[in-house]
Design a protein around this motif. Structure first.
Motif, PDB file in Angstrom:
ATOM      1  N   LEU A   1      45.104  31.623  47.434  1.00 54.51           N
ATOM      2  CA  LEU A   1      43.995  32.529  47.181  1.00 54.51           C
ATOM      3  C   LEU A   1      43.861  33.445  48.386  1.00 54.51           C
ATOM      4  CD1 LEU A   1      41.534  33.410  45.488  1.00 54.51           C
ATOM      5  CD2 LEU A   1      40.228  31.641  46.706  1.00 54.51           C
ATOM      6  N   LEU A   2      43.977  34.740  48.157  1.00 49.71           N
ATOM      7  CA  LEU A   2      43.923  35.698  49.255  1.00 49.71           C
ATOM      8  C   LEU A   2      42.477  36.018  49.624  1.00 49.71           C
ATOM      9  CD1 LEU A   2      46.849  38.007  48.122  1.00 49.71           C
ATOM     10  CD2 LEU A   2      46.835  36.375  50.026  1.00 49.71           C
ATOM     11  N   PRO A   3      42.239  36.470  50.859  1.00 54.07           N
ATOM     12  CA  PRO A   3      40.868  36.689  51.332  1.00 54.07           C
ATOM     13  C   PRO A   3      40.263  38.024  50.894  1.00 54.07           C
ATOM     14  CG  PRO A   3      42.402  37.075  53.114  1.00 54.07           C
ATOM     15  CD  PRO A   3      43.214  36.573  51.942  1.00 54.07           C
TER      16      PRO A   3
ATOM     17  N   GLY B   1      36.479  42.685  41.178  1.00 56.74           N
ATOM     18  CA  GLY B   1      36.113  41.475  41.901  1.00 56.74           C
ATOM     19  C   GLY B   1      36.927  40.248  41.547  1.00 56.74           C
ATOM     20  N   LYS B   2      38.006  40.436  40.809  1.00 59.30           N
ATOM     21  CA  LYS B   2      38.832  39.298  40.406  1.00 59.30           C
ATOM     22  C   LYS B   2      39.637  38.790  41.597  1.00 59.30           C
ATOM     23  CE  LYS B   2      39.148  40.622  35.613  1.00 59.30           C
ATOM     24  NZ  LYS B   2      40.001  40.940  34.485  1.00 59.30           N
ATOM     25  N   PRO B   3      39.883  37.476  41.671  1.00 58.13           N
ATOM     26  CA  PRO B   3      40.637  36.913  42.803  1.00 58.13           C
ATOM     27  C   PRO B   3      42.090  37.380  42.806  1.00 58.13           C
ATOM     28  CG  PRO B   3      40.152  35.216  41.173  1.00 58.13           C
ATOM     29  CD  PRO B   3      39.466  36.458  40.716  1.00 58.13           C
TER      30      PRO B   3
ATOM     31  N   ARG C   1      30.345  34.518  51.316  1.00 61.16           N
ATOM     32  CA  ARG C   1      31.313  34.639  50.220  1.00 61.16           C
ATOM     33  C   ARG C   1      32.743  34.624  50.777  1.00 61.16           C
ATOM     34  NH1 ARG C   1      28.704  37.795  47.367  1.00 61.16           N
ATOM     35  NH2 ARG C   1      28.919  39.627  48.681  1.00 61.16           N
ATOM     36  N   ASP C   2      32.968  35.366  51.873  1.00 58.37           N
ATOM     37  CA  ASP C   2      34.299  35.396  52.497  1.00 58.37           C
ATOM     38  C   ASP C   2      34.698  34.020  53.024  1.00 58.37           C
ATOM     39  OD1 ASP C   2      34.478  38.123  51.999  1.00 58.37           O
ATOM     40  OD2 ASP C   2      33.915  38.704  54.048  1.00 58.37           O
ATOM     41  N   VAL C   3      33.779  33.352  53.710  1.00 55.59           N
ATOM     42  CA  VAL C   3      34.073  32.042  54.288  1.00 55.59           C
ATOM     43  C   VAL C   3      34.324  31.016  53.186  1.00 55.59           C
ATOM     44  CG1 VAL C   3      33.086  30.140  55.640  1.00 55.59           C
ATOM     45  CG2 VAL C   3      32.911  32.493  56.475  1.00 55.59           C
ATOM     46  N   LEU C   4      33.573  31.093  52.101  1.00 53.73           N
ATOM     47  CA  LEU C   4      33.789  30.178  50.980  1.00 53.73           C
ATOM     48  C   LEU C   4      35.160  30.399  50.352  1.00 53.73           C
ATOM     49  CD1 LEU C   4      32.736  27.982  49.110  1.00 53.73           C
ATOM     50  CD2 LEU C   4      31.628  29.764  47.761  1.00 53.73           C
ATOM     51  N   ARG C   5      35.572  31.666  50.238  1.00 51.68           N
ATOM     52  CA  ARG C   5      36.900  31.973  49.694  1.00 51.68           C
ATOM     53  C   ARG C   5      37.983  31.402  50.613  1.00 51.68           C
ATOM     54  NH1 ARG C   5      38.641  36.149  46.199  1.00 51.68           N
ATOM     55  NH2 ARG C   5      36.545  36.963  46.334  1.00 51.68           N
TER      56      ARG C   5
END
Length: 99
Positions: free
Chosen positions: A9-11, A17-19, A79-83
């Protein structure tokens, strides 16, 4: 073909907004290094925001607009840290701990 549980999963997000995912075994490849660098920046930003939030919240009379802006920035950083945590958790499940 790489199994879905082996994708990184990229950051960053793609359209709407799709991963975004990376399919590679090469950890030293360009895209892997780019993702690592972006994650480092995102984690650094989150740490700075946390420090700023602690300082801002220590004051009694912080303007509401400033608090709203801080909350918006913190939610983006979270949100970034969770990703990043999700991505690294998937990598650990597939590969075992990184050296």
């Amino acid at each position: 073909m790489t199994a879905p549980n082996e994708l990184r999963l990229l950051p960053w997000s793609g359209p709407e907004g799709k991963p975004c995912y990376l399919s590679t075994d090469e950890r030293s490849g360009y895209m892997s290094r780019l993702a690592d660098n972006i994650e480092a920046v995102q984690l650094g930003t989150a740490a700075e925001l946390l420090e700023e939030a602690s300082e801002t919240l220590s004051y009694r009379d912080v303007p509401l607009d400033e608090l709203r802006h801080l909350a918006k920035e913190l939610s983006g950083a979270l949100r970034d840290v969770l990703r990043i945590a999700t991505s690294r958790g998937h990598l650990l499940a597939v590969d075992g701990p990184r050296p």
